[in-house]
Design an enzyme around this catalytic site. Structure first.
Site, PDB file in Angstrom:
ATOM      1  N   TYR A 119       1.034  -0.989  -0.069  1.00  0.00           N
ATOM      2  CA  TYR A 119      -0.156  -0.248  -0.120  1.00  0.00           C
ATOM      3  C   TYR A 119       1.467   0.993  -0.109  1.00  0.00           C
ATOM      4  O   TYR A 119       0.861   1.867  -0.965  1.00  0.00           O
ATOM      5  CB  TYR A 119      -1.268  -0.173   1.473  1.00  0.00           C
ATOM      6  CG  TYR A 119      -1.592   1.152   1.165  1.00  0.00           C
ATOM      7  CD1 TYR A 119      -2.705   1.242   0.990  1.00  0.00           C
ATOM      8  CD2 TYR A 119      -1.779   1.852   2.788  1.00  0.00           C
ATOM      9  CE1 TYR A 119      -3.272   2.235   1.221  1.00  0.00           C
ATOM     10  CE2 TYR A 119      -2.387   2.811   3.053  1.00  0.00           C
ATOM     11  CZ  TYR A 119      -3.456   3.274   1.811  1.00  0.00           C
ATOM     12  OH  TYR A 119      -4.078   4.816   2.447  1.00  0.00           O
ATOM     13  N   LYS A 145       1.261   4.728  -2.735  1.00  0.00           N
ATOM     14  CA  LYS A 145       0.949   5.577  -1.791  1.00  0.00           C
ATOM     15  C   LYS A 145       2.455   6.728  -2.619  1.00  0.00           C
ATOM     16  O   LYS A 145       2.075   7.807  -2.759  1.00  0.00           O
ATOM     17  CB  LYS A 145       0.730   6.307  -0.571  1.00  0.00           C
ATOM     18  CG  LYS A 145      -0.829   5.599  -0.022  1.00  0.00           C
ATOM     19  CD  LYS A 145      -1.733   5.890  -1.061  1.00  0.00           C
ATOM     20  CE  LYS A 145      -3.421   5.839  -0.732  1.00  0.00           C
ATOM     21  NZ  LYS A 145      -4.574   6.603  -1.762  1.00  0.00           N
TER      22      LYS A 145
END
Ligand SMILES: NC(=O)c1ccc[n+]([C@@H]2O[C@H](COP(=O)([O-])OP(=O)(O)OC[C@H]3O[C@@H](n4cnc5c(N)ncnc54)[C@H](OP(=O)(O)O)[C@@H]3O)[C@@H](O)[C@H]2O)c1
Length: 246
Positions: A143, A147
């Site tokens: 994740y 990002k």
């Protein structure tokens, strides 16, 4: 830019932070807020205009840009977190999902709506990033990678779109009290507070929102890229792509 009278598209506006973004825009006087969602029947706020939009579906992204041709604020909020580490995860499916939605979805929306925003006077793009754009917490490494990629994208499009007058806002936050962070038991930000700060940034022309102390501390541990690294990159881009700024 002024939100009063504006027209916005918020991806993932049916729940969580996206719903808070949509409400904050309406409260600030937005004329129309399109809710770009996978399932239009999941939009319960009657003030929103549901638009079928899976951000990973190129045809739906194109159709949304054609249908929402009056948009002057795009909020790229839709995101997924699959809680996968890099090595310890069973495979790379989670990492691929996160890149598909968080990075490639955002990229597709930015590309599809850049000309729409230009036709409508410049407007603004808000990209929902994270404190994890800058640090890699164990257990959600892939994740964080998505990002970090989205942060790079945000910095790049800010340079490319400045001459068409588009404000590009990066919003970084730690944990926010939504379904995504439901399994995390720490103090969490109120989504309405993140939305309020974002609306203020759009109105003030601020390019970065750091929503909480933890995020500010993580940013402070990094070089001051926006202030030091990007002005010469912008200058080189402008030299190679001369246009009269709006
Ligand atoms: N919660 C946190 O702690 C936190 C912290 C920092 C940043 N963020 C970021 O904030 C944003 C919003 O997250 P949240 O906390 O509100 O999460 P959430 O409650 O899980 O909501 C995610 C939203 O994204 C939508 N979505 C997922 N995949 C999509 C796709 N392919 N196309 C269109 N929409 C899609 C979901 O729609 P469905 O209802 O159809 O699934 C839902 O509306 C994300 O970008 C997230 O990474 C969250």
């Amino acid at each position: 830019m002024r939100i009063d009278g504006s027209v916005a598209l918020v991806t993932g506006a049916n729940r969580g932070l996206g719903r808070a973004f949509a409400s904050a825009l309406l409260d600030a006087g937005a004329r129309t807020v399109y809710a770009g969602v996978r399932d239009p029947s999941s939009v319960s706020d009657p003030r929103l205009v549901p638009v079928q939009l899976d951000v990973t579906d190129a045809a739906q992204v194109e159709a949304a840009a054609a249908r929402c041709a009056d948009v002057d604020i795009l909020i790229n909020n839709a995101g997924v977190m699959r809680t996968s580490a890099f090595i310890a995860a069973a495979g790379t499916d989670g990492a691929r999902d996160e890149m598909a939605v968080n990075y490639f979805g955002m990229l597709s929306l930015c590309r599809a709506f850049a000309p729409v925003l230009e036709r409508n006077g410049g407007g603004a793009i808000v990209n929902m990033l994270s404190a994890a754009s800058w640090v890699t917490p164990t257990g959600m490494g892939s994740y964080a990678a998505s990002k970090a990629a989205s942060w790079a994208l945000t910095n790049g499009i800010r340079v490319e779109l400045r001459s068409q007058g588009t404000l590009v806002v990066a919003v970084h936050a730690g944990f926010i009290d939504t379904e995504m962070a439901a399994r995390v038991h720490v103090a969490k930000l109120d989504p309405a507070e993140v939305a309020r700060m974002t609306v203020e940034a759009i109105e003030a022309g601020t390019e970065e929102v750091l929503a909480d102390d933890e995020t500010r501390a993580i940013k402070a541990a990094l070089p001051t890229a926006l202030e030091t690294l990007y002005p010469p990159i912008q200058a080189r881009w402008d030299e190679r792509h001369p246009r009269t700024p709006r």
